[in-house]
Design a protein around this motif. Structure first.
Motif, PDB file in Angstrom:
ATOM      1  N   VAL A 251       8.437 -20.456  -2.159  1.00  0.00           N
ATOM      2  CA  VAL A 251       8.048 -19.196  -1.522  1.00  0.00           C
ATOM      3  C   VAL A 251       7.617 -19.438  -0.084  1.00  0.00           C
ATOM      4  CG1 VAL A 251       6.513 -17.191  -1.628  1.00  0.00           C
ATOM      5  CG2 VAL A 251       7.289 -18.287  -3.750  1.00  0.00           C
ATOM      6  N   ILE A 252       8.094 -18.590   0.801  1.00  0.00           N
ATOM      7  CA  ILE A 252       7.639 -18.578   2.192  1.00  0.00           C
ATOM      8  C   ILE A 252       6.910 -17.256   2.407  1.00  0.00           C
ATOM      9  CG2 ILE A 252       8.312 -18.589   4.622  1.00  0.00           C
ATOM     10  CD1 ILE A 252      10.815 -20.182   3.781  1.00  0.00           C
ATOM     11  N   TRP A 253       5.621 -17.334   2.713  1.00  0.00           N
ATOM     12  CA  TRP A 253       4.818 -16.133   2.946  1.00  0.00           C
ATOM     13  C   TRP A 253       4.959 -15.748   4.411  1.00  0.00           C
ATOM     14  CZ3 TRP A 253      -1.250 -15.884   2.821  1.00  0.00           C
ATOM     15  CH2 TRP A 253      -1.655 -14.538   2.829  1.00  0.00           C
ATOM     16  N   ALA A 254       5.622 -14.632   4.664  1.00  0.00           N
ATOM     17  CA  ALA A 254       5.933 -14.232   6.034  1.00  0.00           C
ATOM     18  C   ALA A 254       4.676 -13.823   6.798  1.00  0.00           C
ATOM     19  CB  ALA A 254       6.927 -13.071   6.024  1.00  0.00           C
ATOM     20  N   HIS A 255       4.558 -14.324   8.013  1.00  0.00           N
ATOM     21  CA  HIS A 255       3.525 -13.934   8.981  1.00  0.00           C
ATOM     22  C   HIS A 255       2.100 -14.266   8.532  1.00  0.00           C
ATOM     23  CE1 HIS A 255       7.058 -11.594   9.883  1.00  0.00           C
ATOM     24  NE2 HIS A 255       6.798 -10.672   8.979  1.00  0.00           N
ATOM     25  N   THR A 256       1.958 -15.106   7.521  1.00  0.00           N
ATOM     26  CA  THR A 256       0.660 -15.434   6.896  1.00  0.00           C
ATOM     27  C   THR A 256      -0.093 -14.163   6.514  1.00  0.00           C
ATOM     28  OG1 THR A 256      -0.784 -15.575   8.891  1.00  0.00           O
ATOM     29  CG2 THR A 256       0.528 -17.532   8.316  1.00  0.00           C
ATOM     30  N   GLY A 257       0.660 -13.105   6.172  1.00  0.00           N
ATOM     31  CA  GLY A 257       0.028 -11.879   5.704  1.00  0.00           C
ATOM     32  C   GLY A 257      -0.394 -10.919   6.794  1.00  0.00           C
ATOM     33  N   LEU A 258      -0.076 -11.203   8.045  1.00  0.00           N
ATOM     34  CA  LEU A 258      -0.488 -10.338   9.157  1.00  0.00           C
ATOM     35  C   LEU A 258       0.633  -9.363   9.519  1.00  0.00           C
ATOM     36  CD1 LEU A 258      -2.201 -13.044  11.396  1.00  0.00           C
ATOM     37  CD2 LEU A 258      -3.242 -11.540   9.673  1.00  0.00           C
ATOM     38  N   GLY A 259       0.303  -8.351  10.313  1.00  0.00           N
ATOM     39  CA  GLY A 259       1.282  -7.362  10.718  1.00  0.00           C
ATOM     40  C   GLY A 259       0.937  -6.754  12.061  1.00  0.00           C
ATOM     41  N   ARG A 260       1.736  -5.769  12.459  1.00  0.00           N
ATOM     42  CA  ARG A 260       1.505  -5.112  13.736  1.00  0.00           C
ATOM     43  C   ARG A 260       0.112  -4.482  13.785  1.00  0.00           C
ATOM     44  NH1 ARG A 260       5.212  -3.295  17.364  1.00  0.00           N
ATOM     45  NH2 ARG A 260       6.894  -3.500  15.835  1.00  0.00           N
ATOM     46  N   PHE A 261      -0.298  -3.907  12.644  1.00  0.00           N
ATOM     47  CA  PHE A 261      -1.590  -3.234  12.586  1.00  0.00           C
ATOM     48  C   PHE A 261      -2.555  -3.911  11.619  1.00  0.00           C
ATOM     49  CE2 PHE A 261       1.708  -0.058  13.517  1.00  0.00           C
ATOM     50  CZ  PHE A 261       1.293   0.330  14.789  1.00  0.00           C
ATOM     51  N   VAL A 262      -2.147  -5.008  11.005  1.00  0.00           N
ATOM     52  CA  VAL A 262      -3.024  -5.792  10.133  1.00  0.00           C
ATOM     53  C   VAL A 262      -3.373  -7.077  10.879  1.00  0.00           C
ATOM     54  CG1 VAL A 262      -3.263  -6.991   7.924  1.00  0.00           C
ATOM     55  CG2 VAL A 262      -2.015  -4.820   8.051  1.00  0.00           C
ATOM     56  N   ALA A 263      -4.494  -7.038  11.561  1.00  0.00           N
ATOM     57  CA  ALA A 263      -4.914  -8.173  12.391  1.00  0.00           C
ATOM     58  C   ALA A 263      -5.685  -9.182  11.547  1.00  0.00           C
ATOM     59  CB  ALA A 263      -5.780  -7.673  13.546  1.00  0.00           C
ATOM     60  N   PRO A 264      -5.760 -10.431  11.999  1.00  0.00           N
ATOM     61  CA  PRO A 264      -6.536 -11.425  11.245  1.00  0.00           C
ATOM     62  C   PRO A 264      -8.028 -11.123  11.278  1.00  0.00           C
ATOM     63  CG  PRO A 264      -5.807 -12.333  13.338  1.00  0.00           C
ATOM     64  CD  PRO A 264      -5.133 -11.011  13.195  1.00  0.00           C
ATOM     65  N   SER A 265      -8.642 -11.197  10.119  1.00  0.00           N
ATOM     66  CA  SER A 265     -10.093 -11.047  10.057  1.00  0.00           C
ATOM     67  C   SER A 265     -10.752 -12.350  10.486  1.00  0.00           C
ATOM     68  CB  SER A 265     -10.520 -10.707   8.631  1.00  0.00           C
ATOM     69  OG  SER A 265     -10.315 -11.839   7.779  1.00  0.00           O
ATOM     70  N   GLU A 266     -12.061 -12.339  10.601  1.00  0.00           N
ATOM     71  CA  GLU A 266     -12.767 -13.563  10.980  1.00  0.00           C
ATOM     72  C   GLU A 266     -12.647 -14.638   9.911  1.00  0.00           C
ATOM     73  OE1 GLU A 266     -17.089 -13.314  10.954  1.00  0.00           O
ATOM     74  OE2 GLU A 266     -16.949 -11.335   9.985  1.00  0.00           O
ATOM     75  N   HIS A 267     -12.245 -14.241   8.687  1.00  0.00           N
ATOM     76  CA  HIS A 267     -12.119 -15.201   7.588  1.00  0.00           C
ATOM     77  C   HIS A 267     -10.670 -15.644   7.371  1.00  0.00           C
ATOM     78  CE1 HIS A 267     -16.176 -13.959   6.710  1.00  0.00           C
ATOM     79  NE2 HIS A 267     -15.792 -12.719   6.455  1.00  0.00           N
ATOM     80  N   HIS A 268      -9.746 -15.158   8.180  1.00  0.00           N
ATOM     81  CA  HIS A 268      -8.326 -15.367   7.896  1.00  0.00           C
ATOM     82  C   HIS A 268      -7.956 -16.851   7.806  1.00  0.00           C
ATOM     83  CE1 HIS A 268      -4.157 -14.166   7.539  1.00  0.00           C
ATOM     84  NE2 HIS A 268      -3.820 -15.039   8.472  1.00  0.00           N
ATOM     85  N   LEU A 269      -8.348 -17.626   8.802  1.00  0.00           N
ATOM     86  CA  LEU A 269      -7.967 -19.041   8.796  1.00  0.00           C
ATOM     87  C   LEU A 269      -8.670 -19.803   7.681  1.00  0.00           C
ATOM     88  CD1 LEU A 269      -7.714 -19.919  12.590  1.00  0.00           C
ATOM     89  CD2 LEU A 269      -5.901 -19.494  10.960  1.00  0.00           C
ATOM     90  N   ALA A 270      -9.886 -19.405   7.348  1.00  0.00           N
ATOM     91  CA  ALA A 270     -10.593 -20.056   6.244  1.00  0.00           C
ATOM     92  C   ALA A 270      -9.871 -19.791   4.923  1.00  0.00           C
ATOM     93  CB  ALA A 270     -12.032 -19.555   6.176  1.00  0.00           C
ATOM     94  N   LEU A 271      -9.343 -18.582   4.750  1.00  0.00           N
ATOM     95  CA  LEU A 271      -8.597 -18.265   3.529  1.00  0.00           C
ATOM     96  C   LEU A 271      -7.287 -19.048   3.473  1.00  0.00           C
ATOM     97  CD1 LEU A 271      -9.159 -14.404   3.333  1.00  0.00           C
ATOM     98  CD2 LEU A 271     -10.224 -16.160   1.917  1.00  0.00           C
ATOM     99  N   LEU A 272      -6.608 -19.171   4.611  1.00  0.00           N
ATOM    100  CA  LEU A 272      -5.380 -19.966   4.641  1.00  0.00           C
ATOM    101  C   LEU A 272      -5.678 -21.427   4.325  1.00  0.00           C
ATOM    102  CD1 LEU A 272      -3.401 -18.621   7.743  1.00  0.00           C
ATOM    103  CD2 LEU A 272      -3.369 -17.812   5.379  1.00  0.00           C
ATOM    104  N   ASP A 273      -6.769 -21.939   4.894  1.00  0.00           N
ATOM    105  CA  ASP A 273      -7.165 -23.332   4.633  1.00  0.00           C
ATOM    106  C   ASP A 273      -7.462 -23.534   3.156  1.00  0.00           C
ATOM    107  OD1 ASP A 273      -7.933 -25.949   4.931  1.00  0.00           O
ATOM    108  OD2 ASP A 273      -9.623 -25.550   6.260  1.00  0.00           O
TER     109      ASP A 273
END
Length: 386
Positions: A251-273
């Protein structure tokens, strides 16, 4: 009176020193050139063996749309006229949804994007035949650089897995995977006719079971959150549960779950990690395609460094893609790669090579032989019924 010049060199010695310095500089230059040529030659041999251009390409593109939301675009031949040898390989697909031109909504203005009309979207299965036909128009050398993907299925339909199998057997030797297909997508999900796609739908389980059985690569678009964000991304846990149930699916998760109007939260990179460090999700890769996503990543130096640190920590888990849609020329096509320049400058050569080229090759070179073998077995069953 004779004066002694204590600080003046003998002219003969001066010439010898200058000549010696020149020899040293020449030797260092030749050493550098020899190493560079050796490394480049090895990469060129490897790429040539894989059917890629003879020069090391700028990147492989894991996310390219040949057509847009009204199934208009460019030909596969035109794609190669645009990219030449600058791109090695490409995962090529259309868009599975058609924007309806509803005269009672838009009048005589024909919308060509989902944000240009309030009318519905519907699944357009013929796109798979379009992609297969475009692939057939290419030379053998060009075909070796393309990984066509199946997108014309409805992920809420329990028969979607049957569609995937049917397409593979109708066009054997063509497709390398499925996607990009969407489950949760900003302003798209609510416009699609019929039942809304959901991570909880058992139809997705059937799809990923098929992906694992055949050996396909699946490119999944699933926003991590809604447009109006909360304290915790609303779709993240459901996505993890789905992926955990299908460890055999690539599986390749496109855009790490982000979008034009779905911006990364302050926890985004911690969740990816957290996800990257969990062996239950070793079968999941992260696509950093789309110029909108790239602008989140490089919005400032601190953010760029933080993203680069995560990618350096997991260099074999990220892939570059343009997410270009039917581009008119190279500048339009390569926008995402240009926007990412601050990130490229932060990454080591080793990591950058994996993100831009090597991870793509590993994933698809593993998948394609399995898919071709599955097709041979199934076609043999059809030709020789018991």
């Amino acid at each position: 009176m004779c004066r002694v010049r204590t600080n003046q060199r003998d002219p003969t010695i001066e010439k010898i020193l200058l000549r010696l310095a020149g020899y040293i500089r020449l030797a260092l230059f030749l050493s550098f050139v020899t190493v560079t040529i050796t490394v480049s030659a090895k990469e060129n041999r490897d790429n040539h063996a894989a059917g890629a251009p003879t020069n090391v390409p700028l990147f492989n593109d894991v996310h390219f749309h040949l057509t847009n939301y009204v199934q208009q675009g460019i030909t596969a031949q035109r794609y190669f006229e645009i990219v030449g040898d600058r791109v090695g390989r490409v995962a090529m697909f259309g868009i599975p949804l058609q924007q309806k031109w509803d005269h009672f909504v838009s009048g005589d203005r024909a919308p060509d994007y989902y944000l240009l009309s309030d009318a519905a979207l519907y699944y357009y299965s013929f796109i798979d035949a379009v992609i297969a036909t475009e692939y057939a128009s290419l030379s053998d050398a060009q075909k070796a650089r393309v990984d066509p993907m199946i997108t014309g299925f409805n992920p809420t339909d329990m028969y979607a897995a049957d569609h995937i199998r049917r397409v593979l057997l109708t066009f054997p030797g063509v497709f390398s995977g499925i996607g990009e297909f969407s489950v949760h997508k900003e302003f798209v999900s609510s416009k699609v006719t019929g039942h809304t796609a959901s991570l909880l739908n058992p139809a997705l389980d059937r799809i990923f079971e098929t992906v694992a059985e055949i050996g396909l690569v699946a490119i999944l678009h699933c926003d991590i959150d809604r447009v109006r964000t909360g304290e915790y991304p609303v779709h993240y846990d459901d996505l993890l549960r789905l992926l955990q149930k299908h460890p055999g699916a690539s599986v390749i998760w496109a855009h790490t779950g982000l979008g034009r109007f779905v911006a990364p939260s302050e926890h985004h990179l911690a969740l990816l990690d957290q996800m990257l460090g969990d062996p239950r999700y070793d079968h999941v890769m992260f696509d950093i395609s789309w110029d909108e996503v790239a602008r989140y990543v490089v919005q400032d130096e601190a953010t760029t460094i933080t993203w680069a640190s995560l990618i350096e920590k997991y260099p074999t888990r990220f892939l570059f893609g343009t997410d270009s849609v039917a581009p008119a020329d190279w500048d339009a096509y390569a926008t995402t790669h240009v926007v990412y320049e601050p990130l490229w400058q932060q990454l080591s050569n080793h990591t950058r090579a994996h993100v831009e080229r090597l991870n793509y090759e590993r994933i698809f070179d593993t998948a394609v032989p399995r898919i071709r073998e599955w097709e041979r077995r199934e076609l043999d069953k059809i030709a020789k019924p018991r």
